[in-house]
Design a protein around this motif. Structure first.
Motif, PDB file in Angstrom:
ATOM      1  N   CYS A 295       0.828  -1.206   0.000  1.00 17.38           N
ATOM      2  CA  CYS A 295       0.000   0.000   0.000  1.00 17.38           C
ATOM      3  C   CYS A 295       0.864   1.258   0.000  1.00 17.38           C
ATOM      4  CB  CYS A 295      -0.921   0.005   1.211  1.00 17.38           C
ATOM      5  SG  CYS A 295      -2.181  -1.285   1.173  1.00 17.38           S
ATOM      6  N   ASP A 296       0.326   2.317  -0.566  1.00 17.63           N
ATOM      7  CA  ASP A 296       1.005   3.606  -0.558  1.00 17.63           C
ATOM      8  C   ASP A 296       0.975   4.202   0.843  1.00 17.63           C
ATOM      9  OD1 ASP A 296       1.393   3.320  -3.236  1.00 17.63           O
ATOM     10  OD2 ASP A 296      -0.059   4.855  -3.853  1.00 17.63           O
ATOM     11  N   ILE A 297       1.958   5.042   1.120  1.00 19.37           N
ATOM     12  CA  ILE A 297       1.987   5.751   2.396  1.00 19.37           C
ATOM     13  C   ILE A 297       0.722   6.582   2.572  1.00 19.37           C
ATOM     14  CG2 ILE A 297       3.182   7.539   3.710  1.00 19.37           C
ATOM     15  CD1 ILE A 297       5.796   6.548   2.492  1.00 19.37           C
ATOM     16  N   ALA A 298       0.195   7.105   1.479  1.00 24.05           N
ATOM     17  CA  ALA A 298      -1.019   7.921   1.565  1.00 24.05           C
ATOM     18  C   ALA A 298      -2.205   7.120   2.088  1.00 24.05           C
ATOM     19  CB  ALA A 298      -1.350   8.503   0.192  1.00 24.05           C
ATOM     20  N   ASP A 299      -2.214   5.809   1.814  1.00 23.05           N
ATOM     21  CA  ASP A 299      -3.310   4.960   2.278  1.00 23.05           C
ATOM     22  C   ASP A 299      -3.130   4.526   3.726  1.00 23.05           C
ATOM     23  OD1 ASP A 299      -4.623   4.987  -0.213  1.00 23.05           O
ATOM     24  OD2 ASP A 299      -3.280   3.422  -0.962  1.00 23.05           O
ATOM     25  N   LEU A 300      -1.893   4.258   4.104  1.00 28.97           N
ATOM     26  CA  LEU A 300      -1.620   3.834   5.481  1.00 28.97           C
ATOM     27  C   LEU A 300      -0.254   4.390   5.899  1.00 28.97           C
ATOM     28  CD1 LEU A 300      -2.908   2.155   7.771  1.00 28.97           C
ATOM     29  CD2 LEU A 300      -1.457   0.246   7.040  1.00 28.97           C
ATOM     30  N   PRO A 301      -0.233   5.649   6.349  1.00 26.40           N
ATOM     31  CA  PRO A 301       1.043   6.248   6.764  1.00 26.40           C
ATOM     32  C   PRO A 301       1.535   5.658   8.073  1.00 26.40           C
ATOM     33  CG  PRO A 301      -0.779   7.707   7.291  1.00 26.40           C
ATOM     34  CD  PRO A 301      -1.366   6.555   6.526  1.00 26.40           C
ATOM     35  N   LEU A 302       2.779   5.921   8.365  1.00 25.86           N
ATOM     36  CA  LEU A 302       3.278   5.603   9.697  1.00 25.86           C
ATOM     37  C   LEU A 302       2.462   6.387  10.716  1.00 25.86           C
ATOM     38  CD1 LEU A 302       7.117   5.831   9.007  1.00 25.86           C
ATOM     39  CD2 LEU A 302       5.759   3.750   9.194  1.00 25.86           C
ATOM     40  N   ILE A 303       2.282   5.822  11.897  1.00 21.42           N
ATOM     41  CA  ILE A 303       1.480   6.518  12.907  1.00 21.42           C
ATOM     42  C   ILE A 303       2.025   7.917  13.158  1.00 21.42           C
ATOM     43  CG2 ILE A 303       0.773   6.488  15.331  1.00 21.42           C
ATOM     44  CD1 ILE A 303       0.755   3.433  15.186  1.00 21.42           C
ATOM     45  N   GLY A 304       3.348   8.045  13.220  1.00 25.30           N
ATOM     46  CA  GLY A 304       3.970   9.328  13.516  1.00 25.30           C
ATOM     47  C   GLY A 304       3.888  10.340  12.402  1.00 25.30           C
ATOM     48  N   GLN A 305       3.465   9.930  11.217  1.00 21.58           N
ATOM     49  CA  GLN A 305       3.298  10.886  10.124  1.00 21.58           C
ATOM     50  C   GLN A 305       1.980  11.641  10.213  1.00 21.58           C
ATOM     51  OE1 GLN A 305       4.349   7.903   6.887  1.00 21.58           O
ATOM     52  NE2 GLN A 305       5.397   9.725   6.118  1.00 21.58           N
ATOM     53  N   VAL A 306       1.118  11.216  11.110  1.00 21.09           N
ATOM     54  CA  VAL A 306      -0.162  11.888  11.325  1.00 21.09           C
ATOM     55  C   VAL A 306      -0.014  12.822  12.518  1.00 21.09           C
ATOM     56  CG1 VAL A 306      -2.609  11.566  11.859  1.00 21.09           C
ATOM     57  CG2 VAL A 306      -1.410   9.905  10.425  1.00 21.09           C
ATOM     58  N   SER A 307      -0.453  14.045  12.391  1.00 20.41           N
ATOM     59  CA  SER A 307      -0.269  15.037  13.450  1.00 20.41           C
ATOM     60  C   SER A 307      -0.987  14.625  14.723  1.00 20.41           C
ATOM     61  CB  SER A 307      -0.776  16.407  12.985  1.00 20.41           C
ATOM     62  OG  SER A 307      -2.144  16.354  12.655  1.00 20.41           O
TER      63      SER A 307
END
Length: 666
Positions: A295-307
């Motif tokens: 999957c792309d990062i846009a679909d499932l980013p790392l938890i820390g990539q979300v503010s």
């Protein structure tokens, strides 16, 4: 797949290993070349059979039963009906199976709750198979809601349990996908073994069982064209009586496997938090037989990539489980056993946490960015433990030709920080009991995730997938474990070779077979590794340093490691708290600074106890009391040591709790 990715020895032979900075590549099968391989602690591509199934090595056909009770269908006013047993009795395992007329269970959601009767401990309330232990005689009622496309049904079923009777008890009934591994267990009676156990089947499907241990048969669920119940019966002798019990396994029909990553059958899993915005992607992207591309990062980013994600709620939105209790216990651990938020910080570098009954051992996989946890570390009750597949680790025989072993243990106050409860014991555990082992596991697996994608580089990841960023980082030797080799590389070719035998399944040559413990001691002490497992890969080198450092720092639990003979376990050399030695300071501090920059590595390490040498010539067990005598702590991390009869004190070989993984191929 014997649990997950177990049938993969040929792929292991293709591993790339970093020996003193030199990459040594072996011939790879076409399957491995075509597949993005797992990395760090985790599984790899498997040399799967044509039918997508694996059968336990010693599985043989069993006979049909002369007689059986079977199940009875209870109809309702709707298309939802129940399969119940002919009779129930107190103290026995019991099952109720929900079924939709003319429909398989795939794609449906199940939610059971008890509506009347003495309280029952439920561990499979999200499965079509409700399995439980009946606490006492009486009447019981259970309601199930089944929902899915164009289906939303709710019905109640009632059963009556009689008084306890003298019979066998098989723990426990399961739902399993076709081709997945299954384990069952005959419970002991008053802690005594049942003799002359024999098995037969009474379903339409023939079954082959691995009866290496008749108390714990193993089998692979057969292929089915629709959901089917496998009925098995065990008969044994106890106190002059012939006793028996029946067990039911619902084998579910599933979609054809199309994934080149999960190319063997895996358990049904779901997002623990169904309301999470990542609910669908967290499951589909990290544990699915239909995962056709990462999957792309846009679909499932790392938890820390979300503010604003450094909190327990954000982590639990990414938890994928096969049973609710796994998510519940994991959340309890994060809330009550992570006072410094170490694990919340470290979890920022994963996309998801998968906890499933067929994951063994635990691992991290760079292709999905997820960690996969063996639920053996999380159970509190016997009923929860019953739902975990007991299939043994396929690597159990690695290194048997060598004349040494390097056991390890975690120690606090001159005693084991935790023990291993025998599978035959039916006991409960507390949060304090599971904390040391689960903490060490998480420090290790999350060290891998942060080695690959530390929080410091989250904003620079450009994707489109994590694999793309992984390639870019490895091309520039950007991983923390790569840079560690510039600080102080490990150099012992002998230890690298022995690690290949012990952890990767390579065949020992005659020179390696001749090494005695004192030879291995000289090889090991020529370097600055804190454990033998560090030689299995550069990734494990970094993870072992981080794990031991934080177990000592946060829990005052020290790690013992030794070189002994494999039979009598006589110590040639051994040490407690090796990571605190001056020779390892620069290496360990570098890893700590890069993974957990909030803490100064050298300050942490200088605060650790000085290493203590074991006494050569004494055996491994006699070397438990080598720390200065101190009063036993009232806040001792684990209470298991007070129950000597239920806790196994045996040497553990590193590598059995994790998987050392090949470097991904482009």
């Amino acid at each position: 797949m014997k649990t997950l990715f177990n049938k993969r020895i040929s792929a292991e032979a293709a591993i790339q290993k970093n020996y003193r900075g030199v990459t040594k590549t072996f011939a790879m099968s076409s399957l491995v070349i075509a597949t993005v391989m797992l990395s760090a602690c985790g599984g790899s591509s498997s040399d799967s059979s044509s039918d997508g199934q694996t059968t336990p090595d010693n599985a043989l056909p069993i006979n049909t039963c002369d007689s059986s009770s079977g199940l009875t269908i209870v109809d309702t006013a709707s298309d939802l009906n129940f399969n119940i047993e002919q009779s129930y009795s107190a103290g026995q395992s019991a099952t109720v199976i929900a079924n939709i007329n003319n429909r398989d269970s795939a794609g449906l959601t199940y939610q059971w709750q008890q509506t009347s009767g003495p309280d029952v401990s439920l561990s499979s309330e999200n499965s079509p198979v409700l399995s439980f232990i009946i606490p006492s005689y009486g009447n019981y009622s259970f309601t199930v809601n089944v929902s899915g496309p164009q289906i939303d049904l709710s019905e109640t079923v009632s059963i009556t349990a009689g008084s306890a009777i003298n019979q066998l008890n098989i723990n426990s009934d399961h739902q399993v996908v076709q081709g997945n591994g299954v384990s069952l267990r005959v419970a002991r009676i008053n802690e005594q073994t049942v003799d002359d156990i024999e098995w037969c089947y009474f379903s339409n499907q023939a079954v082959e069982l691995d009866l290496t241990d008749p108390e714990r048969p193993l089998f692979t669920a057969p292929s089915v064209s629709s959901d089917s119940v496998i009925g098995l019966k065990a008969t044994g002798q106890f106190a002059g009586e012939t006793l028996s019990d029946e067990v039911f396994v619902l084998v579910t029909n599933e979609s054809a496997i199309t994934s080149p990553y999960f190319d063997q059958p895996i358990a049904r899993t779901y997002s623990y938090n169904s309301a999470s915005v990542y609910s669908a992607n967290a499951s589909d992207c990290v544990y699915s037989n239909q995962l056709n591309q990462t999957c792309d990062i846009a679909d499932l980013p790392l938890i820390g990539q979300v503010s604003n994600s450094e909190n327990i709620e954000s982590v639990m939105e990414r938890v994928v489980v096969s049973h609710d209790w796994m998510g519940e216990n994991f959340e309890t651990f994060l809330k009550q056993s992570d006072p410094n938020s170490d694990f919340i910080k470290l979890l920022q570098s994963v996309t998801a946490v998968v906890i499933s009954y067929d994951v063994r051992p635990s691992f991290y996989w760079v292709a999905t960015g997820a960690i996969y946890l063996d639920p053996e570390y999380l159970w509190f009750t016997p009923e929860q433990r019953d739902s975990i597949n007991e299939a043994p680790d396929y690597r159990s025989d690695f290194g048997n030709d060598l004349q040494f072993i390097m056991p390890w243990r975690y120690v606090k106050d001159n005693d084991y920080a935790y023990g291993r409860i025998a599978k035959t014991e039916r006991t409960t555990r507390t949060l304090a009991d599971i904390t040391p082992s689960l903490a060490s596991l998480l420090y290790h697996e999350l060290a891998h995730a942060n080695d690959f994608f530390p929080r410091s580089i989250h904003s620079t990841l450009t994707g489109p997938t994590l694999i793309d960023d992984f390639y870019r980082r490895t091309d520039s030797n950007g991983l923390i474990s790569d840079q560690l080799q510039n600080v102080d590389p490990l150099t012992s070719s002998e230890m690298f070779g022995l690690a290949g035998v012990s952890f990767l399944g390579e065949t020992a040559n005659e020179t390696q077979k001749a090494y005695m413990p004192d030879d291995v001691t000289s090889f090991f002490l020529s370097d600055h590794a804190n454990d033998f497992y560090a030689y299995s890969s550069t990734r494990e080198d970094a993870a072992m340093l981080f794990e031991e450092s934080f177990m000592s720092h946060r829990y005052q639990i020290q790690r013992d490691v030794a070189v002994t003979d494999p039979t009598n376990l006589i110590v040639d050399w051994g040490q407690r708290g090796r990571v605190g030695s001056a020779e390892l300071l620069d290496r360990a501090a570098f890893v700590i600074d890069e993974i957990m920059p909030e803490i100064d590595g050298k300050t942490l390490l200088n605060g650790l106890p000085e290493p203590i040498n074991m006494t050569p010539g004494r055996d491994w067990f006699e070397n438990i009391d080598i720390s200065p005598s101190i009063a036993q702590s009232l806040s001792k991390v684990s209470s298991l040591s007070s129950s000597e009869t239920s806790v196994e004190r045996r040497p553990v070989l590193i590598g059995r709790e994790h998987r050392d993984m090949p470097i991904p191929k482009r």
